[in-house]
Design an enzyme around this catalytic site. Structure first.
Site, short mmCIF file in Angstrom:
data_model
loop_
_atom_site.label_atom_id
_atom_site.label_comp_id
_atom_site.label_asym_id
_atom_site.label_seq_id
_atom_site.Cartn_x
_atom_site.Cartn_y
_atom_site.Cartn_z
N HIS A 125 -8.11 -8.32 18.49
CA HIS A 125 -8.13 -8.27 19.68
C HIS A 125 -9.58 -7.58 20.25
CE1 HIS A 125 -6.61 -7.94 23.99
NE2 HIS A 125 -5.54 -7.00 23.76
N GLN B 43 -10.14 -5.43 23.69
CA GLN B 43 -9.56 -4.18 23.63
C GLN B 43 -10.34 -3.02 22.90
OE1 GLN B 43 -6.26 -3.42 25.11
NE2 GLN B 43 -7.07 -1.34 24.68
N ASP C 132 -0.18 1.81 18.37
CA ASP C 132 0.32 0.45 18.85
C ASP C 132 1.57 0.18 18.55
OD1 ASP C 132 -0.04 -1.86 19.95
OD2 ASP C 132 -1.07 -2.83 18.28
N CYS D 224 -3.14 0.65 23.57
CA CYS D 224 -3.81 -0.37 24.20
C CYS D 224 -2.92 -0.52 25.37
CB CYS D 224 -3.91 -1.55 23.31
SG CYS D 224 -2.61 -2.13 22.47
N ARG E 93 -10.70 -1.97 30.70
CA ARG E 93 -10.67 -3.30 30.15
C ARG E 93 -11.68 -4.42 30.91
NH1 ARG E 93 -6.49 -5.55 27.16
NH2 ARG E 93 -8.06 -7.31 27.20
#
Ligand code: CP
Ligand code: NVA
Length: 303
Positions: free
Chosen positions: A124, A127, A216, A256, A284
């Site tokens: 990702h 991120q 996460d 995230c 972001r």
């Protein structure tokens, strides 16, 4: 030359620093996408990534078109290569959130426009850019700061590990056995410049003195069926006030999002004074904008 961003290490360390500087530049965004389209494919749900990437395209003067699985059925209606070749007839960038990372690799190999990973089972990268921007804004120079990842060694963990290593940060992973970084990833982090890249199942030992604590979901999108199996394994890896108290006094907490409140993190940490999850979510947009601008310039302007 066409540049893709399937993971952070598609960039060299100096390129990563350059991209981060572009992301952090407060001047008006240059209209590098004026008259151009960007196709955004989502095989999975998204809130932050879809909204920030669409807005980044708009701020760069382009037009985003988001496509859902029923519109672009990769591997069903047509192959990944033919989907990409079709989108390249109309668009200047393809960005995609996919279950299987190899779909991104196949699309990138089939077209000569940038392909950007909006999250796969493997990584990702956008991120990770937002995370480094957040850490840099809070703690200044990244080199020799320590980031501790707690919980599942996920797609987000892998990309953050790469980005942090390339920025000279030390890395520690507190993950249950079987859900921890493979030795080759730890070796890669060291090769890329991490002064420390350790893994140990003891969360307190790994969080001790850390500058940044990150977690996460215990089960990522597509792993929901594993919830019952994973939950008891991950219980000791919940980030709560007790665990945060082992970190450095000015340590920050990142996630995230979306968070599963009460599972991987408690409300008092997520909403508490050390949490920077909203600046992280805010970042972001500049992360997507800086990355897209850099890829477009590298692919066309500076070819
Ligand atoms: N962090 C993140 O990628 O969020 P979304 O899944 O909402 O896009
Ligand atoms: N690891 C999570 C991240 C969500 C943004 C997932 O893949 O579902």
């Amino acid at each position: 030359m066409t540049r893709h961003l399937l993971d952070i290490d598609d960039l060299t360390a100096p390129e990563l620093a350059e991209v981060l500087d572009r992301c952090a530049d407060p001047s008006p965004p240059p209209p590098v996408l004026a008259g151009r389209g960007v196709a955004l494919i989502f095989e999975k749900p998204s809130n932050r990534t879809r909204n920030s990437t669409e807005m980044a395209v708009v701020q760069l003067g382009g037009h985003p078109i988001s496509l859902k699985p029923d519109e672009v059925d990769i591997g069903g209606r047509e192959s990944a290569e033919d989907v990409a070749r079709t989108l390249a007839c109309y668009h200047s960038v393809i960005a995609a959130r996919v279950f299987d990372h190899s779909i991104l690799e196949r699309m990138a190999a089939a077209v000569d426009i940038p392909v950007v990973n909006l999250l796969s089972d493997h990584s990702h990268p956008l991120q990770a850019l937002a995370d480094l921007l957040t850490i840099r804004a809070e703690l200044g120079d990244l080199a020799r700061r320590t980031v501790t990842w707690v919980g599942d060694y996920s797609n987000v963990a892998r990309s953050l590990g790469l980005a942090a290593s390339m920025s000279g940060m030390g890395l520690r992973f507190a993950c249950p056995p079987g859900y921890d970084p493979p030795p080759e990833d730890l070796a890669r982090f060291g090769d890329l410049g991490a002064p420390v890249a350790d893994a140990d199942p003891d969360p307190k030992a790994m969080v001790d003195g850390a500058d940044v604590v990150v977690t996460d979901a215990w089960y990522s999108m597509g792993q929901e069926a594993e919830r019952a199996v994973r939950k008891p394994i991950f219980e000791p890896y919940r980030v709560d006030a007790g665990l945060m108290s082992a970190a450095a006094p000015n340590a920050i907490f990142l996630h995230c999002l979306p968070a599963h409140r009460g599972e991987e993190v408690t409300d008092d940490v997520l909403d508490g004074p050390q949490s920077r999850v909203w600046p992280e979510a805010t970042n972001r947009l500049p992360a997507a904008r800086g990355a897209l601008e850099w890829l477009v310039r590298r692919t066309w302007t500076e070819a």
